[in-house]
Enzyme design. Sequence first.
Site, PDB file in Angstrom:
ATOM      1  CG  ASP A  97      -7.581  -5.038  -4.347  1.00 35.41           C
ATOM      2  OD1 ASP A  97      -6.788  -5.347  -3.439  1.00 35.41           O
ATOM      3  OD2 ASP A  97      -8.813  -5.057  -4.183  1.00 35.41           O
ATOM      4  CB  CYS A 155      -1.207   6.304  11.118  1.00 31.49           C
ATOM      5  SG  CYS A 155      -2.429   6.557   9.802  1.00 31.49           S
ATOM      6  CB  CYS A 183      -0.920  -0.009   1.213  1.00 31.65           C
ATOM      7  SG  CYS A 183      -1.863  -1.535   1.440  1.00 31.65           S
TER       8      CYS A 183
END
Length: 433
Positions: free
Chosen positions: A303, A375, A252
Amino acid sequence: MNAPASGTASRLAAARVLDAVLHRGRSLKGEFASALPKLADPRDRALVEAICFAALRGRARYAAALDGWMAKPLGQRDAPLRALLYVGFAQIDALRLPAHAAVDATVEAARALGRTHQAGMVNALLRRALREGLPAADPAQAWPAWLLDEVRRDWPAQADALLAASATAAPLWLRVNRQTATRDAALRDLQAAGIAATAHPVLPEALRIEDSMAVADLPGFDAGRLSVQDGSAQAVADALAPAPGARVLDACAAPGGKAAHLLERDPSLRLTALDVDPRRLRRTAETLKRVGVDANVVLETVDATHLASWWDGTPFDAVLIDAPCSATGIVRRQPDILLHRQPADIEALVSTQARLLDALWPAVAPGGVLVYATCSILARENAAQIDAFLARTADATAEPLDDRFGHPAGAGRQRLPGEDGMDGFFYARLRKA
């Protein structure tokens, strides 16, 4: 009608951005993308950003001021005026701008908003703020009740501190590109430019500047010697720690900071960077090019969970999943998160995170490692997510991470917002049998 003066234009722009974010569900980033290019002076653009961030971080206090000082609350039709008053309060309270500039330009902005009949009220409220200061307010008031309950349940002893830290401005963290500069040399360049910075004692490429500033003013930024990256995000490279020349997957990758960091440390890495969003992957390419490590990187818009569409079957020595998450660890950098996040969002994110872990584990070489990072500060996305993965994955074991990565959290580690000046971040390192 004449165009508003520069000072008025910037306050007017800030008020319109805040109105859209506070009252119409718009994202701060999206509103900035629309509003800032209309301001010709980069100083005005920087001021609008600073005002909006400060107003969103301080909105609990500013709402308390209006509740306490106004005999009649502002109604829905006065939403633009409420946003403008937050603009004025932010200038006085957080930014400490000169009183005459903050008050006069904001009063003029009220007139430019078509609120001439309320300009006197704006003037009176801002001058009261100057005389008395803004009232205290619990930072928790800015958090939606469902999310606040979850944070307090996950971190009962630390909740008050992390909520307070999430309402403050973050320092500016820089990463030195070791391919083009040493940290000592970068520090000297900053000091020569009159910029006070400190080197982090543990993160080897990290420099910290207490006050925010435009990246264009950083010596060496355009040349790729410096990048902006929070210390907690820089620690991801230490958690992954691939061997020299390893085959690495950044699943990602956008906007590319972690991939760039890994390659700055070891240009011999064979790195594949994926992202589902083509625009964000283009930003990754730009990031890698700016720091000069784009020569041997494979970039693919896919993806990552659909292995058949991109994977050639050759396993990776190290896989990084910097997973999409609630971003609850970076509220101080994205304060509108607290306005937009919904309970259903977390359920969807937890499902996506689990799919990424399950789909990418077969691509890890035997003996290889996978680092899962977010995060977020929510246990559902972090410790519980990894515990569930380990329970259903027989050939996966967690490797311990040390105190550099924060508090023990299940099989991983959690840094909370504000600790050592860093963002909230979770790390887990998994080894394949």
